[in-house]
Design an enzyme around this catalytic site. Structure first.
Site, PDB file in Angstrom:
ATOM      1  CE1 TYR A 171       7.565  52.247  53.696  1.00 46.48           C
ATOM      2  CE2 TYR A 171       7.665  54.165  55.132  1.00 46.48           C
ATOM      3  CZ  TYR A 171       6.983  53.064  54.642  1.00 46.48           C
ATOM      4  OH  TYR A 171       5.725  52.796  55.108  1.00 46.48           O
ATOM      5  CG  HIS A 230       9.326  57.148  57.046  1.00 40.62           C
ATOM      6  ND1 HIS A 230       9.517  57.826  55.862  1.00 40.62           N
ATOM      7  CD2 HIS A 230       7.997  56.876  57.105  1.00 40.62           C
ATOM      8  CE1 HIS A 230       8.365  57.950  55.223  1.00 40.62           C
ATOM      9  NE2 HIS A 230       7.430  57.397  55.961  1.00 40.62           N
TER      10      HIS A 230
END
Length: 393
Positions: A171, A230
Protein backbone atom coordinates in the site's frame (compact mmCIF):
# COMPACT_ATOMS: atom_id res chain seq x y z
CA UNK A 1 -36.75 39.52 27.18
CA UNK A 2 -36.04 38.04 23.72
CA UNK A 3 -39.08 36.67 21.95
CA UNK A 4 -37.18 34.35 19.63
CA UNK A 5 -35.44 31.08 20.40
CA UNK A 6 -31.79 31.92 21.19
CA UNK A 7 -30.57 29.57 18.47
CA UNK A 8 -32.48 31.26 15.64
CA UNK A 9 -31.51 34.33 13.61
CA UNK A 10 -34.05 37.10 13.11
CA UNK A 11 -32.60 38.22 9.79
CA UNK A 12 -30.72 37.14 6.74
CA UNK A 13 -28.11 34.97 8.46
CA UNK A 14 -30.63 32.28 9.40
CA UNK A 15 -29.91 28.97 7.62
CA UNK A 16 -32.46 28.55 4.84
CA UNK A 17 -31.26 25.23 3.45
CA UNK A 18 -28.60 22.57 3.87
CA UNK A 19 -27.97 20.14 1.02
CA UNK A 20 -25.90 16.94 1.05
CA UNK A 21 -24.18 16.53 -2.33
CA UNK A 22 -22.55 13.23 -3.33
CA UNK A 23 -20.38 13.21 -6.45
CA UNK A 24 -17.68 10.97 -7.91
CA UNK A 25 -15.50 12.69 -10.51
CA UNK A 26 -12.16 10.94 -9.82
CA UNK A 27 -13.32 9.41 -6.53
CA UNK A 28 -16.27 9.79 -4.12
CA UNK A 29 -16.83 13.10 -2.31
CA UNK A 30 -19.53 14.23 0.11
CA UNK A 31 -20.13 17.97 0.29
CA UNK A 32 -22.47 19.95 2.54
CA UNK A 33 -23.84 23.17 1.04
CA UNK A 34 -25.47 25.57 3.51
CA UNK A 35 -27.39 28.63 2.28
CA UNK A 36 -28.59 31.55 4.43
CA UNK A 37 -31.80 33.52 3.99
CA UNK A 38 -29.71 36.21 2.29
CA UNK A 39 -28.39 33.66 -0.20
CA UNK A 40 -24.83 33.37 1.14
CA UNK A 41 -23.49 29.86 0.43
CA UNK A 42 -20.98 27.91 2.51
CA UNK A 43 -19.34 24.59 1.64
CA UNK A 44 -18.05 21.85 3.93
CA UNK A 45 -16.27 18.57 3.17
CA UNK A 46 -17.79 15.43 4.73
CA UNK A 47 -15.86 12.81 2.75
CA UNK A 48 -14.98 9.70 4.76
CA UNK A 49 -13.04 7.30 2.55
CA UNK A 50 -14.89 4.01 2.14
CA UNK A 51 -17.82 5.14 4.33
CA UNK A 52 -19.01 8.14 2.33
CA UNK A 53 -22.68 7.19 2.32
CA UNK A 54 -22.70 6.69 6.09
CA UNK A 55 -21.79 10.35 6.56
CA UNK A 56 -24.23 11.45 3.85
CA UNK A 57 -27.02 9.64 5.70
CA UNK A 58 -25.92 11.02 9.08
CA UNK A 59 -26.06 14.53 7.70
CA UNK A 60 -29.36 14.16 5.84
CA UNK A 61 -31.21 12.23 8.54
CA UNK A 62 -29.83 13.70 11.75
CA UNK A 63 -28.02 17.00 11.20
CA UNK A 64 -29.72 18.97 8.43
CA UNK A 65 -33.10 19.13 10.28
CA UNK A 66 -31.31 20.67 13.27
CA UNK A 67 -29.64 23.39 11.19
CA UNK A 68 -32.65 24.99 9.53
CA UNK A 69 -33.41 28.35 11.09
CA UNK A 70 -30.22 28.52 13.17
CA UNK A 71 -28.01 31.58 12.99
CA UNK A 72 -25.10 30.79 10.63
CA UNK A 73 -22.87 33.15 12.62
CA UNK A 74 -23.04 30.98 15.74
CA UNK A 75 -20.23 28.59 14.81
CA UNK A 76 -19.01 27.51 18.25
CA UNK A 77 -22.52 27.23 19.64
CA UNK A 78 -23.61 25.08 16.70
CA UNK A 79 -20.50 22.88 17.04
CA UNK A 80 -21.20 22.22 20.71
CA UNK A 81 -24.90 21.65 20.00
CA UNK A 82 -24.19 18.99 17.37
CA UNK A 83 -21.52 17.29 19.49
CA UNK A 84 -23.45 17.29 22.78
CA UNK A 85 -27.07 16.92 21.66
CA UNK A 86 -26.76 13.24 20.72
CA UNK A 87 -26.04 10.50 23.25
CA UNK A 88 -23.34 9.03 20.97
CA UNK A 89 -20.27 11.21 20.60
CA UNK A 90 -17.01 11.12 18.68
CA UNK A 91 -16.22 8.58 15.96
CA UNK A 92 -15.29 9.28 12.33
CA UNK A 93 -18.85 9.51 10.97
CA UNK A 94 -20.03 11.98 13.60
CA UNK A 95 -16.90 14.10 13.47
CA UNK A 96 -16.84 14.26 9.65
CA UNK A 97 -20.46 15.43 9.68
CA UNK A 98 -19.75 18.09 12.32
CA UNK A 99 -16.64 19.14 10.38
CA UNK A 100 -18.71 19.75 7.25
CA UNK A 101 -21.09 22.02 9.16
CA UNK A 102 -18.24 23.86 10.89
CA UNK A 103 -16.30 24.56 7.68
CA UNK A 104 -19.42 25.63 5.80
CA UNK A 105 -20.28 28.12 8.56
CA UNK A 106 -16.73 29.53 8.54
CA UNK A 107 -17.05 29.89 4.75
CA UNK A 108 -20.29 31.84 5.20
CA UNK A 109 -18.89 34.07 7.96
CA UNK A 110 -15.83 34.95 5.88
CA UNK A 111 -17.96 35.71 2.82
CA UNK A 112 -20.20 38.02 4.84
CA UNK A 113 -17.06 39.73 6.18
CA UNK A 114 -15.70 40.01 2.64
CA UNK A 115 -12.39 38.37 3.63
CA UNK A 116 -10.40 35.21 2.93
CA UNK A 117 -11.15 32.82 5.76
CA UNK A 118 -7.63 32.88 7.22
CA UNK A 119 -8.08 36.56 8.07
CA UNK A 120 -10.79 35.57 10.56
CA UNK A 121 -8.37 33.09 12.19
CA UNK A 122 -5.88 35.82 13.10
CA UNK A 123 -4.39 36.57 9.69
CA UNK A 124 -1.40 35.07 7.94
CA UNK A 125 1.59 33.83 9.93
CA UNK A 126 3.60 33.03 6.79
CA UNK A 127 3.66 33.81 3.08
CA UNK A 128 3.32 30.21 1.92
CA UNK A 129 2.62 26.68 3.11
CA UNK A 130 5.37 24.11 2.56
CA UNK A 131 3.90 20.95 1.03
CA UNK A 132 5.23 17.46 0.52
CA UNK A 133 4.50 15.13 -2.38
CA UNK A 134 4.28 11.35 -2.64
CA UNK A 135 7.07 9.62 -4.54
CA UNK A 136 7.07 5.84 -4.90
CA UNK A 137 8.55 3.07 -7.03
CA UNK A 138 8.84 -0.67 -7.41
CA UNK A 139 12.63 -0.41 -7.50
CA UNK A 140 15.28 2.28 -7.01
CA UNK A 141 15.37 3.55 -10.63
CA UNK A 142 11.58 3.94 -10.66
CA UNK A 143 11.66 5.58 -7.23
CA UNK A 144 14.38 8.02 -8.34
CA UNK A 145 12.33 8.91 -11.41
CA UNK A 146 9.31 9.56 -9.21
CA UNK A 147 11.32 11.81 -6.89
CA UNK A 148 12.67 13.78 -9.84
CA UNK A 149 9.17 14.09 -11.28
CA UNK A 150 7.91 15.58 -8.01
CA UNK A 151 10.84 17.96 -7.84
CA UNK A 152 10.05 19.08 -11.40
CA UNK A 153 6.49 19.78 -10.23
CA UNK A 154 7.95 22.06 -7.57
CA UNK A 155 7.93 19.88 -4.46
CA UNK A 156 10.83 20.55 -2.11
CA UNK A 157 9.81 17.87 0.42
CA UNK A 158 9.18 14.26 -0.61
CA UNK A 159 7.53 11.27 1.01
CA UNK A 160 9.37 8.10 -0.05
CA UNK A 161 7.53 4.77 -0.36
CA UNK A 162 8.84 1.66 -2.11
CA UNK A 163 8.04 -1.94 -2.88
CA UNK A 164 9.66 -4.61 -0.74
CA UNK A 165 11.39 -7.58 -2.40
CA UNK A 166 9.27 -10.69 -2.01
CA UNK A 167 6.00 -8.83 -1.41
CA UNK A 168 3.68 -8.57 -4.41
CA UNK A 169 1.96 -5.29 -3.51
CA UNK A 170 2.56 -2.68 -0.82
CA UNK A 171 0.00 0.00 0.00
CA UNK A 172 1.26 3.45 -0.93
CA UNK A 173 3.25 2.44 -4.03
CA UNK A 174 1.23 3.83 -6.92
CA UNK A 175 2.89 2.04 -9.84
CA UNK A 176 2.04 -1.45 -8.60
CA UNK A 177 -0.82 -3.35 -10.25
CA UNK A 178 -4.15 -3.25 -8.45
CA UNK A 179 -7.70 -4.40 -9.13
CA UNK A 180 -8.47 -0.94 -10.51
CA UNK A 181 -5.26 -0.33 -12.46
CA UNK A 182 -2.58 2.16 -11.48
CA UNK A 183 -3.72 4.27 -8.55
CA UNK A 184 -2.23 7.61 -7.63
CA UNK A 185 -5.14 8.61 -5.44
CA UNK A 186 -4.55 6.67 -2.26
CA UNK A 187 -6.48 5.66 -0.30
CA UNK A 188 -9.15 5.79 -3.01
CA UNK A 189 -8.96 2.75 -5.24
CA UNK A 190 -12.06 1.97 -7.28
CA UNK A 191 -12.66 -1.71 -6.63
CA UNK A 192 -15.60 -3.97 -5.75
CA UNK A 193 -13.91 -5.19 -2.58
CA UNK A 194 -11.21 -3.82 -0.27
CA UNK A 195 -7.68 -4.67 -1.38
CA UNK A 196 -5.93 -7.53 0.37
CA UNK A 197 -2.15 -7.36 0.53
CA UNK A 198 0.72 -9.59 1.61
CA UNK A 199 3.12 -8.39 4.29
CA UNK A 200 6.47 -9.36 5.78
CA UNK A 201 7.69 -7.01 8.51
CA UNK A 202 11.19 -8.47 8.72
CA UNK A 203 11.71 -8.02 4.98
CA UNK A 204 10.40 -4.45 5.24
CA UNK A 205 12.69 -3.59 8.16
CA UNK A 206 15.72 -4.94 6.28
CA UNK A 207 14.87 -3.15 3.04
CA UNK A 208 13.74 0.37 3.99
CA UNK A 209 17.04 1.63 5.49
CA UNK A 210 18.87 0.61 2.29
CA UNK A 211 16.35 2.60 0.26
CA UNK A 212 16.92 5.77 2.26
CA UNK A 213 20.68 5.31 2.07
CA UNK A 214 20.40 5.15 -1.72
CA UNK A 215 18.06 8.17 -1.87
CA UNK A 216 20.41 10.26 0.27
CA UNK A 217 23.39 9.25 -1.89
CA UNK A 218 21.47 10.24 -5.02
CA UNK A 219 19.70 13.43 -3.88
CA UNK A 220 21.91 14.73 -1.08
CA UNK A 221 21.34 15.68 2.55
CA UNK A 222 19.17 18.79 2.11
CA UNK A 223 15.93 17.32 0.72
CA UNK A 224 13.36 16.82 3.51
CA UNK A 225 12.38 13.13 3.29
CA UNK A 226 9.33 11.54 4.91
CA UNK A 227 8.15 7.94 5.25
CA UNK A 228 4.84 6.34 6.22
CA UNK A 229 4.73 2.99 8.03
CA UNK A 230 0.93 2.74 7.63
CA UNK A 231 0.39 1.35 11.15
CA UNK A 232 2.07 -1.96 10.31
CA UNK A 233 4.68 -2.38 13.07
CA UNK A 234 4.62 -3.39 16.68
CA UNK A 235 6.14 -0.83 19.06
CA UNK A 236 9.51 -2.60 19.26
CA UNK A 237 9.65 -2.99 15.47
CA UNK A 238 8.82 0.71 15.07
CA UNK A 239 11.57 1.58 17.56
CA UNK A 240 14.06 -0.43 15.52
CA UNK A 241 13.08 1.24 12.26
CA UNK A 242 13.24 4.72 13.75
CA UNK A 243 16.73 3.99 15.07
CA UNK A 244 17.90 2.45 11.78
CA UNK A 245 16.68 5.52 9.86
CA UNK A 246 18.44 8.07 12.08
CA UNK A 247 21.52 8.35 9.79
CA UNK A 248 19.26 9.53 6.94
CA UNK A 249 17.73 12.48 8.84
CA UNK A 250 14.03 11.99 8.11
CA UNK A 251 11.64 14.92 8.42
CA UNK A 252 9.32 12.38 10.03
CA UNK A 253 8.38 8.73 10.34
CA UNK A 254 4.60 8.51 10.14
CA UNK A 255 2.17 6.00 11.65
CA UNK A 256 4.96 3.67 12.70
CA UNK A 257 2.61 1.66 14.93
CA UNK A 258 -1.18 1.64 15.48
CA UNK A 259 -1.64 4.71 17.65
CA UNK A 260 -4.92 3.70 19.25
CA UNK A 261 -2.56 2.34 21.90
CA UNK A 262 -1.12 5.73 22.78
CA UNK A 263 1.19 4.36 25.47
CA UNK A 264 3.01 2.27 22.83
CA UNK A 265 4.73 5.43 21.60
CA UNK A 266 6.60 5.64 24.90
CA UNK A 267 8.67 2.62 23.89
CA UNK A 268 9.33 4.01 20.40
CA UNK A 269 10.36 7.37 21.84
CA UNK A 270 12.83 5.73 24.24
CA UNK A 271 14.80 4.20 21.37
CA UNK A 272 14.90 6.76 18.56
CA UNK A 273 15.28 10.46 17.86
CA UNK A 274 13.61 10.18 14.44
CA UNK A 275 10.67 12.63 14.51
CA UNK A 276 7.26 10.93 14.71
CA UNK A 277 3.96 11.91 13.07
CA UNK A 278 0.64 10.38 14.10
CA UNK A 279 -3.06 11.02 13.78
CA UNK A 280 -4.67 10.78 10.35
CA UNK A 281 -7.17 8.21 11.71
CA UNK A 282 -7.86 10.26 14.86
CA UNK A 283 -11.05 12.27 15.28
CA UNK A 284 -10.88 14.23 18.55
CA UNK A 285 -8.51 15.77 21.05
CA UNK A 286 -9.08 12.75 23.29
CA UNK A 287 -7.09 10.63 20.82
CA UNK A 288 -4.09 12.91 21.38
CA UNK A 289 -4.12 13.52 25.13
CA UNK A 290 -1.33 11.13 26.13
CA UNK A 291 0.67 11.66 22.93
CA UNK A 292 0.76 15.43 23.35
CA UNK A 293 1.05 15.69 27.11
CA UNK A 294 3.97 13.24 27.21
CA UNK A 295 5.51 14.69 24.01
CA UNK A 296 5.51 11.29 22.30
CA UNK A 297 4.99 12.76 18.81
CA UNK A 298 6.31 15.73 16.86
CA UNK A 299 3.52 16.29 14.31
CA UNK A 300 -0.31 16.15 14.45
CA UNK A 301 -1.61 14.42 11.33
CA UNK A 302 -5.38 14.90 11.61
CA UNK A 303 -7.50 16.27 8.78
CA UNK A 304 -9.89 19.20 9.15
CA UNK A 305 -12.46 16.99 7.43
CA UNK A 306 -12.24 14.10 9.90
CA UNK A 307 -11.62 15.95 13.17
CA UNK A 308 -14.62 18.19 13.65
CA UNK A 309 -13.62 21.02 11.34
CA UNK A 310 -11.52 24.15 11.66
CA UNK A 311 -12.81 24.96 15.16
CA UNK A 312 -11.84 21.59 16.64
CA UNK A 313 -8.52 21.10 14.88
CA UNK A 314 -7.44 24.64 15.81
CA UNK A 315 -7.98 23.73 19.47
CA UNK A 316 -5.96 20.52 19.10
CA UNK A 317 -3.10 22.41 17.49
CA UNK A 318 -3.20 25.07 20.21
CA UNK A 319 -2.92 22.25 22.76
CA UNK A 320 -0.02 20.73 20.80
CA UNK A 321 1.75 24.09 20.56
CA UNK A 322 2.22 24.14 24.33
CA UNK A 323 4.52 21.12 23.88
CA UNK A 324 6.31 22.39 20.73
CA UNK A 325 4.43 19.90 18.55
CA UNK A 326 3.63 21.08 15.02
CA UNK A 327 0.98 20.49 12.39
CA UNK A 328 1.16 18.05 9.50
CA UNK A 329 -2.44 18.09 8.29
CA UNK A 330 -3.64 15.08 6.29
CA UNK A 331 -4.17 15.96 2.62
CA UNK A 332 -4.27 13.20 0.00
CA UNK A 333 -7.20 12.86 -2.38
CA UNK A 334 -9.62 11.40 0.15
CA UNK A 335 -9.90 15.06 1.19
CA UNK A 336 -11.96 17.08 -1.29
CA UNK A 337 -10.74 20.48 -2.52
CA UNK A 338 -13.15 21.98 0.02
CA UNK A 339 -11.39 20.16 2.87
CA UNK A 340 -7.98 21.01 1.42
CA UNK A 341 -8.86 24.71 1.22
CA UNK A 342 -10.00 24.64 4.85
CA UNK A 343 -6.66 23.07 5.85
CA UNK A 344 -4.71 25.73 3.97
CA UNK A 345 -6.50 28.61 5.67
CA UNK A 346 -5.73 27.02 9.04
CA UNK A 347 -2.12 26.30 8.00
CA UNK A 348 -1.57 29.91 7.04
CA UNK A 349 -2.86 31.26 10.36
CA UNK A 350 -1.39 29.01 13.06
CA UNK A 351 2.07 29.68 14.48
CA UNK A 352 3.03 26.00 15.00
CA UNK A 353 2.70 24.98 11.35
CA UNK A 354 4.98 22.13 10.28
CA UNK A 355 4.16 20.88 6.78
CA UNK A 356 1.10 20.14 4.61
CA UNK A 357 0.47 16.90 2.77
CA UNK A 358 -0.61 17.56 -0.83
CA UNK A 359 -1.72 15.18 -3.55
CA UNK A 360 -3.20 16.87 -6.60
CA UNK A 361 -6.71 15.92 -7.60
CA UNK A 362 -7.58 14.89 -11.14
CA UNK A 363 -8.89 17.23 -13.82
CA UNK A 364 -12.50 16.07 -13.42
CA UNK A 365 -12.43 16.92 -9.72
CA UNK A 366 -11.15 20.37 -10.65
CA UNK A 367 -14.21 20.85 -12.84
CA UNK A 368 -16.59 20.04 -9.99
CA UNK A 369 -14.68 21.98 -7.33
CA UNK A 370 -13.36 25.26 -8.72
CA UNK A 371 -10.41 26.21 -6.55
CA UNK A 372 -8.54 29.43 -5.90
CA UNK A 373 -5.66 27.91 -3.92
CA UNK A 374 -2.31 27.70 -5.67
CA UNK A 375 0.83 25.56 -5.60
CA UNK A 376 4.08 27.18 -6.72
CA UNK A 377 7.73 26.42 -6.04
CA UNK A 378 6.88 23.94 -3.28
CA UNK A 379 4.43 26.17 -1.43
CA UNK A 380 0.64 26.25 -1.26
CA UNK A 381 -1.51 29.31 -0.64
CA UNK A 382 -5.29 29.48 -0.16
CA UNK A 383 -5.60 32.58 -2.33
CA UNK A 384 -7.31 35.93 -1.81
CA UNK A 385 -10.90 35.00 -2.69
CA UNK A 386 -13.43 35.61 0.05
CA UNK A 387 -14.37 32.62 2.21
CA UNK A 388 -12.76 29.29 1.48
CA UNK A 389 -12.16 30.13 -2.16
CA UNK A 390 -13.87 27.02 -3.56
CA UNK A 391 -17.04 26.93 -5.67
CA UNK A 392 -19.08 23.78 -6.31
CA UNK A 393 -20.42 23.15 -9.81
Amino acid sequence: MPTEHPDTAPGGTAIRSAEVLVTSPDRNFVTLRITTQDGVVGLGDATLNGRELSVASYLSDHVVPLLLGRDAHRIEDTWQFLYRSAYWRRGPVTMAAIAAVDVALWDIKAKIAGLPLYQLLGGASRTGIMAYGHASGRDLPELFDSIRHHQEQGFRSIRVQTSVPGIDAVYGVAAQPSSSGRYDYEPAQRAPLPAEEDWDTRAYLRHIPTVFEAVRNEFGPEVPLLHDGHHRMTPIQAARLGKDLEPYDLFWLEDCTPAENQEALRLVRQHTTTPLAIGEVFNTVWDYQTLVREQLIDYVRSAVTHTGGISALRKILDFAAQYQIKSGIHGPTDISPVGMAAALHLDLAIHNFGIQEYMQHGARTGEVFRQSFTFEDGYLHPGSSVGLGVEYD
